[in-house]
Design a protein around this motif. Structure first.
Motif, short mmCIF file in Angstrom:
data_model
loop_
_atom_site.label_atom_id
_atom_site.label_comp_id
_atom_site.label_asym_id
_atom_site.label_seq_id
_atom_site.Cartn_x
_atom_site.Cartn_y
_atom_site.Cartn_z
N UNK A 102 0.81 -1.22 0.00
CA UNK A 102 0.00 0.00 0.00
C UNK A 102 0.85 1.27 0.00
N UNK A 103 1.98 1.26 0.71
CA UNK A 103 2.86 2.44 0.66
C UNK A 103 3.36 2.68 -0.75
N UNK A 104 3.76 1.61 -1.43
CA UNK A 104 4.24 1.76 -2.80
C UNK A 104 3.12 2.18 -3.74
N UNK A 105 1.95 1.59 -3.59
CA UNK A 105 0.82 1.93 -4.47
C UNK A 105 0.33 3.35 -4.24
N UNK A 106 0.42 3.84 -3.01
CA UNK A 106 -0.02 5.20 -2.70
C UNK A 106 1.03 6.25 -3.06
N UNK A 107 2.20 5.81 -3.47
CA UNK A 107 3.24 6.74 -3.91
C UNK A 107 4.03 7.39 -2.78
N UNK A 108 4.10 6.75 -1.62
CA UNK A 108 4.85 7.30 -0.49
C UNK A 108 6.31 7.55 -0.90
N UNK A 109 6.86 6.70 -1.73
CA UNK A 109 8.25 6.82 -2.17
C UNK A 109 8.35 7.40 -3.58
N UNK A 110 7.30 8.04 -4.04
CA UNK A 110 7.25 8.59 -5.38
C UNK A 110 6.45 7.68 -6.31
N UNK A 111 6.10 8.23 -7.47
CA UNK A 111 5.27 7.45 -8.40
C UNK A 111 5.94 7.23 -9.75
N UNK A 112 7.14 7.71 -9.92
CA UNK A 112 7.80 7.61 -11.22
C UNK A 112 8.79 6.45 -11.28
N UNK A 113 8.41 5.30 -10.75
CA UNK A 113 9.28 4.13 -10.79
C UNK A 113 8.44 2.87 -10.91
#
Length: 193
Positions: free
Chosen positions: A39-50
């Protein structure tokens, strides 16, 4: 309660139930890591361009993180008496079983979604997170308990290596090497025998 029944219950607890309970606790922690990372990755906590922000990349990363966490939990708590000196081989076997469990969950989802035609989000969740989770967890527990951390590995690979060395010494009649009660190698001279 008669003593035989108490003995059976105690044996079942010592050989199976205590491992299943600990495995369940470690598994719940792993599930928490899986869901949180996904969920952190899907919500873009670490950005969305990867690549890790798309569903497949996020799930792959989450499963890898959960596998590492559950390996530590199972190695150092659930099956601590059966861990091996060769931790890299153990981690490889553990990861192979985890991948097999993931395959079981994905197979359940694929059959439900593509073969049976149940395409709703609820059906997908039931297929992968109920049926698939139950089957995969059963598979993983049995494989971890009896293969990766099996009783045959209780003393670790180092004990097996010592037994092999003792057998080789016996075959080649090595007088300097004698295995003391199959536990530790000791050097002895002829006068000690």
């Amino acid at each position: 309660m008669n003593s035989r029944l108490r003995g059976l219950i105690a044996a079942a607890y010592d050989r199976f139930i205590k491992y299943a309970l600990k495995f369940g606790v470690v598994g719940i922690i792993g599930l928490g890591v899986d869901v949180a990372v996904f969920n952190m990755l899907r919500l873009g906590i670490f950005g969305t361009d990867h690549a890790l922000s798309d569903p497949i990349g996020a799930k792959t990363t989450a499963v890898i993180a959960a596998t590492i966490v559950t390996w530590f939990g199972n190695r150092y708590w659930t099956f601590r008496a059966h861990r091996r000196k060769n931790y890299l081989m153990e981690l490889l076997e553990f990861s192979t079983v985890a991948a097999g469990g993931l395959g079981i969950s994905l197979l359940c989802l694929w059959i439900s979604h593509y073969v049976l035609g149940f395409t709703s989000l609820l059906a997908d969740n039931i297929a992968t997170n109920v049926v698939g989770l139950f089957l995969a967890t059963t598979f993983r527990f049995l494989m971890y308990r009896y293969w990766v951390f099996g009783h045959h590995r209780e003393k670790g690979l180092s004990a097996q290596n010592r037994e092999v060395e003792a057998a080789e010494a016996a075959i080649y009649e090595d007088e300097e090497f004698v295995l003391d009660d199959l536990d530790r190698p000791t050097a002895r001279t002829r006068s000690d025998r």
